[in-house]
Design an enzyme around this catalytic site. Structure first.
Site, mmCIF file in Angstrom:
data_model
loop_
_atom_site.group_PDB
_atom_site.id
_atom_site.type_symbol
_atom_site.label_atom_id
_atom_site.label_comp_id
_atom_site.label_asym_id
_atom_site.label_seq_id
_atom_site.Cartn_x
_atom_site.Cartn_y
_atom_site.Cartn_z
ATOM 1 N N CYS A 1 0.839 -1.204 0.000
ATOM 2 C CA CYS A 1 0.000 0.000 0.000
ATOM 3 C C CYS A 1 0.872 1.251 0.000
ATOM 4 O O CYS A 1 1.969 1.261 0.519
ATOM 5 C CB CYS A 1 -0.879 0.011 1.241
ATOM 6 S SG CYS A 1 -1.884 -1.459 1.385
ATOM 7 N N ARG B 1 4.644 0.840 -6.771
ATOM 8 C CA ARG B 1 4.699 -0.117 -5.652
ATOM 9 C C ARG B 1 3.726 -1.268 -5.859
ATOM 10 O O ARG B 1 3.811 -2.284 -5.193
ATOM 11 C CB ARG B 1 4.386 0.597 -4.338
ATOM 12 C CG ARG B 1 5.369 1.692 -3.967
ATOM 13 C CD ARG B 1 4.802 2.579 -2.872
ATOM 14 N NE ARG B 1 4.499 1.856 -1.672
ATOM 15 C CZ ARG B 1 5.342 1.754 -0.635
ATOM 16 N NH1 ARG B 1 6.510 2.348 -0.692
ATOM 17 N NH2 ARG B 1 5.031 1.075 0.433
ATOM 18 N N TRP C 1 -2.944 -2.503 -1.816
ATOM 19 C CA TRP C 1 -2.550 -3.807 -2.351
ATOM 20 C C TRP C 1 -3.264 -4.798 -1.454
ATOM 21 O O TRP C 1 -2.926 -4.959 -0.286
ATOM 22 C CB TRP C 1 -1.033 -3.968 -2.259
ATOM 23 C CG TRP C 1 -0.488 -5.202 -2.849
ATOM 24 C CD1 TRP C 1 -0.249 -5.455 -4.169
ATOM 25 C CD2 TRP C 1 -0.113 -6.406 -2.156
ATOM 26 N NE1 TRP C 1 0.276 -6.715 -4.336
ATOM 27 C CE2 TRP C 1 0.352 -7.330 -3.127
ATOM 28 C CE3 TRP C 1 -0.124 -6.798 -0.830
ATOM 29 C CZ2 TRP C 1 0.816 -8.603 -2.806
ATOM 30 C CZ3 TRP C 1 0.333 -8.055 -0.493
ATOM 31 C CH2 TRP C 1 0.793 -8.948 -1.468
ATOM 32 N N ASN D 1 -1.463 0.940 6.098
ATOM 33 C CA ASN D 1 -0.570 0.025 5.386
ATOM 34 C C ASN D 1 -0.095 -0.974 6.429
ATOM 35 O O ASN D 1 0.415 -0.580 7.480
ATOM 36 C CB ASN D 1 0.622 0.791 4.798
ATOM 37 C CG ASN D 1 1.557 -0.131 4.007
ATOM 38 O OD1 ASN D 1 1.183 -1.251 3.656
ATOM 39 N ND2 ASN D 1 2.768 0.333 3.744
ATOM 40 N N GLY D 2 -0.266 -2.269 6.164
ATOM 41 C CA GLY D 2 0.150 -3.297 7.116
ATOM 42 C C GLY D 2 -0.971 -4.313 7.296
ATOM 43 O O GLY D 2 -1.918 -4.368 6.517
ATOM 44 N N GLU E 1 17.422 -16.641 -10.668
ATOM 45 C CA GLU E 1 17.020 -15.243 -10.903
ATOM 46 C C GLU E 1 16.403 -15.076 -12.281
ATOM 47 O O GLU E 1 15.405 -14.375 -12.442
ATOM 48 C CB GLU E 1 18.235 -14.332 -10.726
ATOM 49 C CG GLU E 1 18.005 -12.873 -11.037
ATOM 50 C CD GLU E 1 16.918 -12.215 -10.191
ATOM 51 O OE1 GLU E 1 16.489 -12.808 -9.186
ATOM 52 O OE2 GLU E 1 16.462 -11.117 -10.589
ATOM 53 N N LYS F 1 12.649 -13.601 -12.960
ATOM 54 C CA LYS F 1 12.349 -12.487 -13.865
ATOM 55 C C LYS F 1 11.273 -12.895 -14.863
ATOM 56 O O LYS F 1 10.301 -12.185 -15.090
ATOM 57 C CB LYS F 1 13.613 -12.054 -14.631
ATOM 58 C CG LYS F 1 14.631 -11.322 -13.823
ATOM 59 C CD LYS F 1 14.249 -9.910 -13.443
ATOM 60 C CE LYS F 1 13.571 -9.696 -12.136
ATOM 61 N NZ LYS F 1 14.124 -10.128 -10.899
ATOM 62 N N GLU G 1 7.715 -13.472 -13.247
ATOM 63 C CA GLU G 1 6.997 -12.351 -12.632
ATOM 64 C C GLU G 1 6.552 -11.301 -13.635
ATOM 65 O O GLU G 1 5.639 -10.525 -13.366
ATOM 66 C CB GLU G 1 7.793 -11.709 -11.501
ATOM 67 C CG GLU G 1 9.083 -11.062 -11.859
ATOM 68 C CD GLU G 1 9.744 -10.435 -10.619
ATOM 69 O OE1 GLU G 1 9.065 -10.117 -9.644
ATOM 70 O OE2 GLU G 1 10.971 -10.270 -10.655
ATOM 71 N N HIS H 1 16.522 -35.612 -11.415
ATOM 72 C CA HIS H 1 15.949 -36.127 -10.163
ATOM 73 C C HIS H 1 14.465 -35.800 -10.044
ATOM 74 O O HIS H 1 13.929 -35.719 -8.944
ATOM 75 C CB HIS H 1 16.732 -35.565 -8.975
ATOM 76 C CG HIS H 1 18.170 -35.983 -8.976
ATOM 77 N ND1 HIS H 1 18.586 -37.248 -8.665
ATOM 78 C CD2 HIS H 1 19.288 -35.304 -9.328
ATOM 79 C CE1 HIS H 1 19.902 -37.339 -8.786
ATOM 80 N NE2 HIS H 1 20.362 -36.162 -9.189
ATOM 81 N N LYS I 1 6.212 -3.716 -5.130
ATOM 82 C CA LYS I 1 7.645 -3.433 -5.177
ATOM 83 C C LYS I 1 8.293 -3.667 -3.820
ATOM 84 O O LYS I 1 9.430 -4.086 -3.734
ATOM 85 C CB LYS I 1 7.893 -1.994 -5.608
ATOM 86 C CG LYS I 1 9.366 -1.634 -5.751
ATOM 87 C CD LYS I 1 10.062 -2.500 -6.781
ATOM 88 C CE LYS I 1 11.532 -2.243 -6.880
ATOM 89 N NZ LYS I 1 12.215 -3.234 -7.740
HETATM 90 C C1 AGP Z 1 12.237 -9.242 -7.606
HETATM 91 O O1 AGP Z 1 12.140 -8.984 -8.999
HETATM 92 C C2 AGP Z 1 10.915 -9.131 -6.900
HETATM 93 N N1 AGP Z 1 10.330 -7.865 -7.104
HETATM 94 C C3 AGP Z 1 10.983 -9.568 -5.443
HETATM 95 O O2 AGP Z 1 11.399 -10.913 -5.437
HETATM 96 C C4 AGP Z 1 11.939 -8.774 -4.522
HETATM 97 O O3 AGP Z 1 13.286 -9.037 -4.864
HETATM 98 C C5 AGP Z 1 11.709 -9.234 -3.085
HETATM 99 O O4 AGP Z 1 10.377 -8.898 -2.746
HETATM 100 C C6 AGP Z 1 12.677 -8.597 -2.077
HETATM 101 O O5 AGP Z 1 12.508 -7.211 -2.086
HETATM 102 P P1 AGP Z 1 13.633 -6.323 -1.332
HETATM 103 O O6 AGP Z 1 14.919 -6.530 -2.060
HETATM 104 O O7 AGP Z 1 13.122 -4.905 -1.431
HETATM 105 O O8 AGP Z 1 13.713 -6.810 0.086
#
Ligand code: AGP
Length: 612
Positions: A2, A27, A78, A104-105, A485, A489, A492, A508, A607
């Protein structure tokens, strides 16, 4: 997560609020709203969906508070509890309509609170946890808003960053925080409050950060701060380090594309002034670790989530290989709850781009509680993790707006390599090896530029596979976390089900899933274990799965017999993680673009994940 914004000043609040919410769109959210207070009258406008829809409703509103007020609050939601609709959108009013709040929370005991209020005839109308809190604040009100807020917060379990107003006190805005960031911007004859610097920066850079259990009372006379016992407190005013230009896409189609192409400059910023070629070591003064302290470290624990955890895994390999110190990386949520064995001789490195990830923050607190040396590796200056660790290394990558992390990842890896170098040179790494590694790290921006120059070639490969629904990434050694990674990418931003595996792991179990339409992205760089990974890729090929071979420049022959290839610069294994990751970022981006995906704000993602 949020986004929250509040305003009290001499300008039209609703305009500033909606613009602030727009600046926090990155965000991630699914609904938005504003509430304004004018001449003792509250006005609320909410919209399920994008800020654009909210702006249209605000512009068309006939409500005097929305048109005239100079005091108000806004929120992008969110969803955690309750679907994204107008009823569940913030700001939330209490039953009387005299109190309004944004949150927010997560209020973990919201059901108990709602049940208690129901016994007094107070019923909540939304599905959210947040509404329970504003109803409780109204119930606790006895003529003083901040006192009602503290009384209510004493009954709350969970996390909050809140703003509250009431028309009973039409010249006041109350803010409080526990676990969700709140920053107060001190402008000229005006005060702004937000969950994110990006909403405040256009108006002022002078800011105060609330700590957990702080409360701020904003009136025409300025800001007063208290703890939950109403004892006055003070917080340092600092200058926010945020490049407002970073919050604009410029000529790029997406923030993610802009940030991918900003990586050479970002990495230069991350390493600037931190490599000492004479001594062959890294200068990381923010770690606040004397050579003697560093020599006492028995183990390194790296904690993080998502991309940050993947960067931490590269660091784990580098620290063990170069410094000979046992190192391990752990998902922060797992670390915080499994009662980890941590000792004062452990260095815990918390990696977090936002510096606000709830699980990582909780893991930091657990590690501190157990006496470890805890350092933060953050990008956002002044973020909670950066402040609570009190030591660490800032990335200086510049604000990262795209939800999919790109420049933060490559800068995190660069900093982890420097950390490994520093620890190694304090032990058995000789100066000349340190100098060689310094030069390898110095080359990272140039290596990334070479990969970025291949964007069009990678786009051609990407478009061949844009219609697939599954994909596997495989790698070994330093490229195993890069495979993870690359898969993250792709999944997501394109919504393709992509998984990263250690190359040896496929046989496996996962190999059972291979079909003609399951592309394998095989990291066949010129590093130890390459031949084995080639064999794993051939096992996939033998089952008709198409293979995209990522190979080192000069070793293109390795790609013969596979379906497509991506060529990356030839460099030492620990260095190869960065250019290879950039190649996979480009692959994911072009596939997502070919699928017309919402690249900067993927569905369901935020974000900064400030809730569990
Ligand atoms: C990465 O592309 C994602 N947006 C997500 O995995 C992110 O890396 C993760 O939420 C950790 O965020 P931070 O680095 O702000 O702690």
């Amino acid at each position: 997560m949020c986004g929250i914004i509040g305003y009290f000043g001499k300008r039209k609040a609703s305009e500033i609020l909606v613009d602030g919410l727009r600046r926090m769109e990155y965000r991630g959210y699914d609904s938005a709203g504003v509430a304004c207070l004018h001449d003792g009258v509250l006005g609320v406008v909410k919209n399920p969906g994008k800020i654009k829809g909210l702006r249209e409703k605000v512009d068309a509103s006939e409500l005097a508070p929305i048109r005239e007020a100079m005091l108000g609050m806004g929120h992008t939601r969110w969803a955690t509890h309750g679907e994204p609709n107008e009823m569940n959108a913030h700001p939330h009013l209490d039953a009387s309509g005299h109190f309004v709040m944004v949150h927010n929370g997560i209020i973990e005991n919201y059901k108990e609170i709602k049940a208690g209020l129901a016994q007094h005839g107070i019923t909540c109308v939304s599905d959210t946890d947040s509404e329970a809190l504003v109803q409780l604040i109204a119930y606790c009100y006895q003529g003083n808003l901040e006192k009602a807020v503290t009384e209510a917060l004493k009954k709350v379990k969970g996390t909050y960053g809140i703003l509250v107003m009431t028309d009973h006190e039409p010249e006041k805005l109350v803010a409080a925080r526990c676990g969700s960031p709140i920053v107060i911007g001190l402008g000229k004859d005006e005060t702004l409050i937000a969950s994110d610097a990006s909403a405040i920066i256009p108006h002022t850079r002078d800011a105060m950060y609330l700590e957990d259990y702080d409360m701020a009372v904003i009136t025409a006379d300025g800001v007063q701060m208290f703890d939950l016992q109403h004892a006055p407190i003070s917080r340092e005013v600092t200058e926010m380090d945020w490049d407002a230009g970073a919050a604009e896409k410029g000529d790029y189609a997406h923030f993610m594309l802009k940030e991918m192409f900003a990586q050479p400059a970002a990495i230069r910023n991350a390493i600037r002034g931190r490599l000492d070629l004479t001594m062959g070591t890294a200068l990381l003064s923010g770690l606040d670790l004397s050579p003697r302290d560093a020599a006492q470290i028995n183990r390194v624990l790296v904690i993080g989530c998502g991309t940050s955890m993947n960067a931490g895994m590269v660091g784990e390999y580098a620290i063990e290989e170069m410094a000979g110190i046992p190192a391990e990386v752990e998902q922060a949520a797992e670390f915080r709850y499994r009662n980890p064995i941590v000792s004062p001789q452990d260095l815990v490195i918390a990696i977090s781009q936002s510096g606000e990830t709830a699980d990582t923050l909780a893991a930091v607190r657990e590690a501190k509680h157990k006496g470890a040396i805890v350092a933060g590796l953050c990008n956002v200056v002044g973020s909670t993790i950066a402040r609570e660790t009190g030591r660490g290394v800032y990335l200086h990558a510049g604000p990262e707006i795209g939800v999919a992390s790109t420049k933060a990842f490559t800068c995190q890896v660069a900093v982890m390599l420097m950390m490994a170098l520093k620890l190694a040179r304090g032990r058995r790494m000789p100066r000349h090896e340190g100098e060689e590694l310094c030069r390898g790290i110095e080359r990272l921006p140039e290596l990334v530029e070479k990969v970025l120059a291949q964007s069009d070639a990678i786009k051609i490969v990407a478009e061949k596979y844009a219609d697939k629904e599954n994909a596997f990434f495989i790698g070994r050694g330093y490229l195993f976390p890069v495979a993870m990674e690359g898969a993250l990418k792709l999944k997501e931003i394109s919504y393709i089900h992509a998984e990263g595996y250690h190359a040896a792991e496929l046989k496996h179990g996962p190999i059972a899933l291979l079909q003609e339409n399951t592309p394998i992205i095989a990291l066949l760089n010129n590093i130890p274990g390459k031949e084995k990974t080639i064999g794993n890729a051939e096992e996939c090929k033998a089952r008709k799965a198409p293979v995209i071979a990522v190979v080192s420049e000069g070793d293109e022959a390795t790609a013969e017999g596979f379906d497509d290839r991506i060529v990356v610069p030839d460099c030492p294994p620990c260095i190869a993680a960065v250019p290879t990751a950039v190649a996979l970022q480009l692959l994911a981006y072009h596939i997502a673009a070919a699928r017309s995906c919402e690249i900067d704000q993927p569905r369901n993602l935020a974000k900064s994940v400030t809730v569990e």
